[in-house]
Every structure is written in C-alpha cells, then in structure tokens.
Scaffold this motif. Structure first.
Motif, short mmCIF file in Angstrom:
data_model
loop_
_atom_site.label_atom_id
_atom_site.label_comp_id
_atom_site.label_asym_id
_atom_site.label_seq_id
_atom_site.Cartn_x
_atom_site.Cartn_y
_atom_site.Cartn_z
N GLY A 13 27.43 32.87 28.65
CA GLY A 13 27.24 34.29 28.89
C GLY A 13 26.11 34.63 29.83
O GLY A 13 25.96 35.78 30.22
N LEU A 14 25.29 33.66 30.22
CA LEU A 14 24.21 33.90 31.17
C LEU A 14 24.52 33.14 32.45
O LEU A 14 24.24 31.95 32.58
N GLY A 15 25.13 33.86 33.39
CA GLY A 15 25.62 33.24 34.61
C GLY A 15 27.11 33.47 34.78
O GLY A 15 27.71 33.09 35.77
N GLU A 16 27.72 34.11 33.78
CA GLU A 16 29.13 34.49 33.84
C GLU A 16 29.36 35.62 32.85
O GLU A 16 28.53 35.89 31.99
N PHE A 17 30.51 36.29 32.98
CA PHE A 17 30.91 37.29 31.99
C PHE A 17 31.85 36.62 31.00
O PHE A 17 32.88 36.08 31.37
N GLY A 18 31.47 36.67 29.72
CA GLY A 18 32.30 36.07 28.68
C GLY A 18 31.60 34.90 28.03
O GLY A 18 30.48 34.54 28.35
N MET A 19 32.29 34.31 27.08
CA MET A 19 31.86 33.17 26.23
C MET A 19 30.38 33.26 25.83
O MET A 19 29.63 32.30 25.90
N ASN A 20 29.99 34.46 25.33
CA ASN A 20 28.61 34.68 24.92
C ASN A 20 28.26 33.85 23.69
O ASN A 20 28.96 33.89 22.67
N CYS A 21 27.18 33.11 23.80
CA CYS A 21 26.73 32.25 22.69
C CYS A 21 25.28 31.88 22.95
O CYS A 21 24.94 31.42 24.05
N LEU A 22 24.42 32.09 21.95
CA LEU A 22 23.00 31.83 22.14
C LEU A 22 22.40 31.27 20.86
O LEU A 22 22.75 31.70 19.75
N ALA A 23 21.51 30.28 21.00
CA ALA A 23 20.85 29.66 19.84
C ALA A 23 19.38 30.06 19.80
O ALA A 23 18.70 30.04 20.83
N LEU A 24 18.92 30.43 18.61
CA LEU A 24 17.49 30.63 18.35
C LEU A 24 17.05 29.48 17.46
O LEU A 24 17.64 29.25 16.40
N GLN A 25 16.00 28.76 17.86
CA GLN A 25 15.58 27.60 17.09
C GLN A 25 14.10 27.67 16.76
O GLN A 25 13.26 27.89 17.65
N TRP A 26 13.80 27.46 15.49
CA TRP A 26 12.41 27.32 15.04
C TRP A 26 12.33 26.00 14.26
O TRP A 26 12.95 25.85 13.22
N GLU A 27 11.64 25.05 14.82
CA GLU A 27 11.51 23.71 14.24
C GLU A 27 12.91 23.15 13.92
O GLU A 27 13.70 22.90 14.82
N ASP A 28 13.25 22.99 12.63
CA ASP A 28 14.52 22.36 12.26
C ASP A 28 15.56 23.38 11.79
O ASP A 28 16.48 23.03 11.03
N ASP A 29 15.42 24.61 12.23
CA ASP A 29 16.37 25.66 11.84
C ASP A 29 16.92 26.34 13.09
O ASP A 29 16.15 26.81 13.93
N ILE A 30 18.25 26.39 13.19
CA ILE A 30 18.91 27.02 14.33
C ILE A 30 19.81 28.15 13.85
O ILE A 30 20.60 27.98 12.91
N GLU A 62 23.08 19.49 11.78
CA GLU A 62 22.40 19.56 10.48
C GLU A 62 21.32 20.63 10.47
O GLU A 62 20.84 21.04 9.40
N LYS A 63 20.94 21.14 11.63
CA LYS A 63 19.89 22.16 11.71
C LYS A 63 20.46 23.58 11.75
O LYS A 63 19.72 24.55 11.59
N ILE A 64 21.76 23.71 11.99
CA ILE A 64 22.37 25.04 12.16
C ILE A 64 22.56 25.69 10.80
O ILE A 64 23.20 25.13 9.92
#
Length: 551
Positions: A13-30, A62-64
């Motif tokens: 989704g960043l560089g194109e329109f569509g397929m938006n998906c983003l991960a936020l990660q803090w240590e071992d948690d996503i 395992e972190k998601i």
C-alpha cells in the motif's frame, strides 16, 4: 532511559494503490493493520489477484498477536485468506467489516478455524503491549474506523481510508473530537490516507449526490438501472429511498449486490419497507416506469450483470429503448476500456446512459478526503512524525510536503513497502529493509501462488501446454468467417482437437451478433468453455489463448 524502539513496517500500500498491510512491532509482539489485495494489470495474464509478500510475517509468525482491520473494502481485507492460510491469529474488526470477512473466509474454508473479534468506536482493547482505540471515521463504506494505538513510546494513529463527513446518512459522523483529544495528549506518529492528495479543497458529503439523482429519477420515463459499487451502502440507500419516493419497485441483480444489501439490511444500515424489493422474476408484472434495477458491474467487468444486460444476454435484466442507466461510481484507472465498451453497448440499445464524465452534475462523490481535510486532521492531531500511507510514491511525497506546510508536524517521513522505520519518543529513522513485494495469485480451485509470471508461464507450457483458439471474425458484421482453428501443443490431448473446435463453435453460436463485436467477452467465454472441456477430458490446465483475427 528507554532503549527499545517501535518498528513500523509497511508490507503493502505504500508505493501502489491497494493491498494495504502494515506491521507495528514492539520487541517480540507484532500487530498487523489491514490485509488487502489489489487487482492485476491487464498484462498479468492468468493472475486473479495480487497480495502482499508476507515473508516477514511468516518468518516472525510466533510474534504476531492479531490482525486489526480498519474497514471492509477489498484493498484492506481481500488478502486475509492468503495471510490466514499461513498464519493463525485472531482478526479484530467492526460488525459490518466482520460480516464481509465471514463470507470471504467461509468461501476459502477458513471460517471455523479463525477467531473473529468485534470492535466498536471508543471501546479500547489490549493486544500484547498495545492499547487500541477505534475512532469513528467516514468513508464510502459504513462502519469504518481509524486506530489510535498506544505503544510504550507514544501514540500512533492510523487513519485507514477516510473523508471528513459531518452529516453522513447513518448519522455516525466523523469523530473530530476524539482526534482533537489525542492531539492534546500528544501523538508520536500519524499515518494518513494519501489517496486524494492531488485534489484541492474538501470532498463533498455523500448526501451531495441526492439532488442530481432525484432529478434523474423524476425524468426517467421507463426502467431505471442503477449501478454502483456493491459496497457503497450509502449510495444504495439513497437509490432505494428515491425509488420509494418515485413509486418504483426495486429489483436487485448481481451476486455481490445481493450479498451486500442483505448484510446491510441485517445490520440495520438499510431500512427497506415491506414490498419495495421484488424478485427478478416479478419484473414482468409491473409497468416499466415503476421499476428500478439495482445492478452490479459498474466497472465493466466482462461477465458482470450489467455487462451481460448491455448485450441483451441476461435472463432478467433487459435494457430497452428509452431506459435510463446510471453508473454512480468513478472510473477506476485501468478500467476505462471495459467501462466504455459497456457504455457503447448501452447506447446501441438506445438507452439514456448517465455516468461520471463531468457533464451530468454530481452523481458520484469520493470516499477519500481532499487536501483541506488532510490539513484539518493534521492540525488537530499535531503529530511529532507524519507518515503518508496508501498511494503511489508521488502521492506519498506530495502528502509529506502538505503535512510540513501546515506547521503542525516536526518531521514528515516517506517510507515504502519493506522499509523498517524505527521510532522512539525523540527520533525516527529508516534502519533496514525486509522482504516485500507482490505475490500473484491464481485462485481457480484453490489459492495457488504465482511466484513469478515468467516462471509460471514456463511451468504451464512445459507441464500443461498451450491451446490457441484462432477465430476469424468480420469486423463490420461480427460474423465468424470460417471454422475456428484450435491448436494444442505440449500435452497429450488425445483426439479432443475436433471436440475443442466444436466447443468453440458452440460458444460462438450462443453469442448474439452484438456480443460477437465485443472481443473481450468473446475471448473470455471461449477461454472459460475450453478450459472446462480440457480439464474434464484430460485433467490438464493449459494456457488458453483465444486469438481474434479481424477480417
């Protein structure tokens, strides 16, 4: 001192329109926000959908902790079956979005094994180290939210898709107050929708289309066909209200339109009076000036209900001379050819066609905020870091520029798919890049990954071969000038060449003269019928390429 840092990793989704998906990660948690798809360009032969490369998520499965969805459009939920087939995690979404998700997961046999959790605006919930508050936003779909995520280093707000509509049809207005409250508390980062960054001013409310549509309804003397995106519940509601006011019965045609209206009715977003909606078979029982057909296919999809009706090949939807056809949606770039082909066919039927060409008044409004709405939200939130999301690279750069011009942002950072942005309370910088890109999917009978288009075509050619169906069609009359040639190479076809030729002839004979002039439809019908015959006879799935020679 705080040494740990928050990571923001966009995977689509960043560089194109569509397929938006983003991960936020803090240590071992996503935490994953959205799981969208995009539809392939015409040159991606044999590809049904395009989804983000989730190698990073699979490597860290395992972190998601969860996937949280902002709303129910395909570019935000369409990739869920692909991701959930690899990673088993709970999915959080609002009531209406979950209704769409349930249907999608049931289709892919993933519903029973997926935990779906309903969320609502202003009701906080906790996932690992993240405290999340959904915030009501308005869009072209109902029940949409932004996400305010409280992390150990500060608050991150992801707007999802939005426009600022303070008088939407369902009276659930954009929640400016909550955004302002977060602005007072202090926001570390704002990730904002860039879709309409090139449009100055404000995006009109959904209500703005009603006067022009009311005028169209009042002038229509025969059947009225109304087509919009099946997810445009507000637009469907306006059309149904106008149909009732103008004493027209409503007939709903097209699978996606039927499903969406049923979900919206069940959840209270459509109030349909008893007797307003009739079955397609009942249309013949009413005068033509008392009918409105709500029909899917506004983007000219070759086998959609509207496309078939346009060439007089639909069991119930028949467009006659003097009928009015309204296409109440924007023309998505890349779909122009298919849409204008359908419009041409409708004109051949002597229909009055009204579409968004700028000359018919306001029959469609965008679901995305324009520049002034972007500035308003930025000035309310006052983020330390601003990160544009959703759009081609030039949109992201322009959006960053606008954000800095407001004076409410300390730093605007443009990142793309795969970039790893690391933040703490004082600093944000790109530190790494993970695997990102597009995965091409052929979703025939199962979800098959097309790892690379060239490799896929070579594999098909080497294992399943190729079939060329060569059709000689008179350009002026649409008549097939001679018996089609069917050439099969690369697999043991036995003696089905003649059978295949007869199959093509049967398909062509079933088309009307007008349909034969629509080469997109001719090719698709020949391809589908040949594919069915060959799979049944040989078990093979060759590359099938209908070729039309104009005589």
């Amino acid at each position: 001192m705080q040494t740990n840092k928050l990571k923001i990793i966009p995977l689509g989704g960043l560089g194109e329109f569509g397929m938006n998906c983003l991960a936020l990660q803090w240590e071992d948690d996503i935490l994953v926000i959205d799981a969208g798809l995009m539809f392939p360009e015409s040159e991606l032969l044999g590809v049904d959908i395009v989804v983000p490369d989730i190698t990073y998520l699979v490597e860290n499965k395992e972190k998601i902790r969860a996937i949280v969805l902002t709303h129910g459009h395909e570019d935000h939920i369409g990739g869920l079956p692909w991701i959930l087939s690899e990673i088993k995690v709970p999915v959080y979404a609002t009531e209406f979005t979950l209704a769409y998700v349930e249907g999608k997961l049931e289709e892919h046999h993933l519903l029973d094994e997926t935990e779906l959790i309903e969320i609502a605006p202003k009701q906080k919930f906790t996932i690992g180290p993240f405290i999340i508050e959904p915030i009501r936003v308005t869009h072209s779909l109902v029940d949409c939210v932004a996400l305010a995520v409280e992390t150990p280093v500060g608050i991150v707000i992801h707007t999802g898709d939005f426009k600022i509509d303070l008088s939407p049809l369902d009276d659930h207005a954009f929640d400016l107050h909550t955004f302002a409250e977060y602005g007072k508390r202090g926001v570390l980062a704002l990730l904002q929708d860039s879709t309409n960054v090139e449009r100055p001013g404000y995006t009109p409310s959904e209500r703005a289309v009603r006067p022009r549509l009311d005028e169209i309804f009042s002038r229509a003397r025969k059947k009225l066909f109304f087509s919009c995106f099946s997810s445009s519940i507000y637009r469907i509601r306006i059309a149904m209200e106008l149909a009732r006011e103008h004493k027209r019965k409503v007939c709903i045609i097209g699978r996606s339109m039927v499903e969406s209206t049923e979900i919206a009715q069940d959840l209270g977003y459509l109030d349909v009076p008893t007797g307003l909606v009739i079955n397609p078979g009942q249309m013949k029982d009413y005068p033509v000036d008392q009918l409105m057909v709500l029909i899917s296919g506004t983007q000219g999809e070759p086998m959609s209900a509207l496309s078939r009706a346009a060439v007089d090949n639909h069991k119930h939807a028949r467009v006659d001379k003097g009928d009015t056809v309204v296409l109440s949606s924007r023309i998505i770039p890349g779909n122009e050819k298919g849409i204008f082909r359908v419009i041409d066919h409708l004109y051949r039927r002597d229909a009055n066609v009204i579409y968004d060409d700028g000359s018919h008044g306001l029959i469609h409004v965008s679901g995305h905020g324009s520049q002034e709405e972007m500035r308003l939200l930025i000035n309310l939130v006052k983020p330390k870091f601003f990160i544009p999301v959703h759009g081609d690279y030039r949109y992201l750069r322009r959006h960053a520029q606008i954000a800095m011009e407001t004076g409410s942002v300390e730093h605007a950072i443009v990142i793309e798919d795969g970039d790893v942005l690391e933040l703490d309370r004082d600093d944000a910088r790109k530190i790494d890049k993970v695997t990102a890109g597009r995965v091409l999917i052929d979703s025939g009978s199962s979800i098959d990954v097309v790892e690379d288009l060239v490799i896929r075509d070579r594999r098909i050619l080497s294992e399943d071969g190729i079939v060329l169906a060569i059709l000689a069609i008179n350009k002026r009359t649409g008549i097939v000038e001679r018996t089609p040639e069917v050439v099969m190479r690369g697999f043991a076809a036995g003696d089905i060449t003649e059978e295949a030729r007869m199959c093509v002839m049967k398909t062509l004979d079933s088309l009307s003269g007008e349909e034969k002039t629509d080469y997109g439809m001719v090719k698709e019908k020949v391809r589908v019928d040949l594919k069915r015959l060959i799979q049944k006879s040989t078990g093979r799935r060759p590359l099938i390429m209908p070729v039309i020679l104009e005589i």
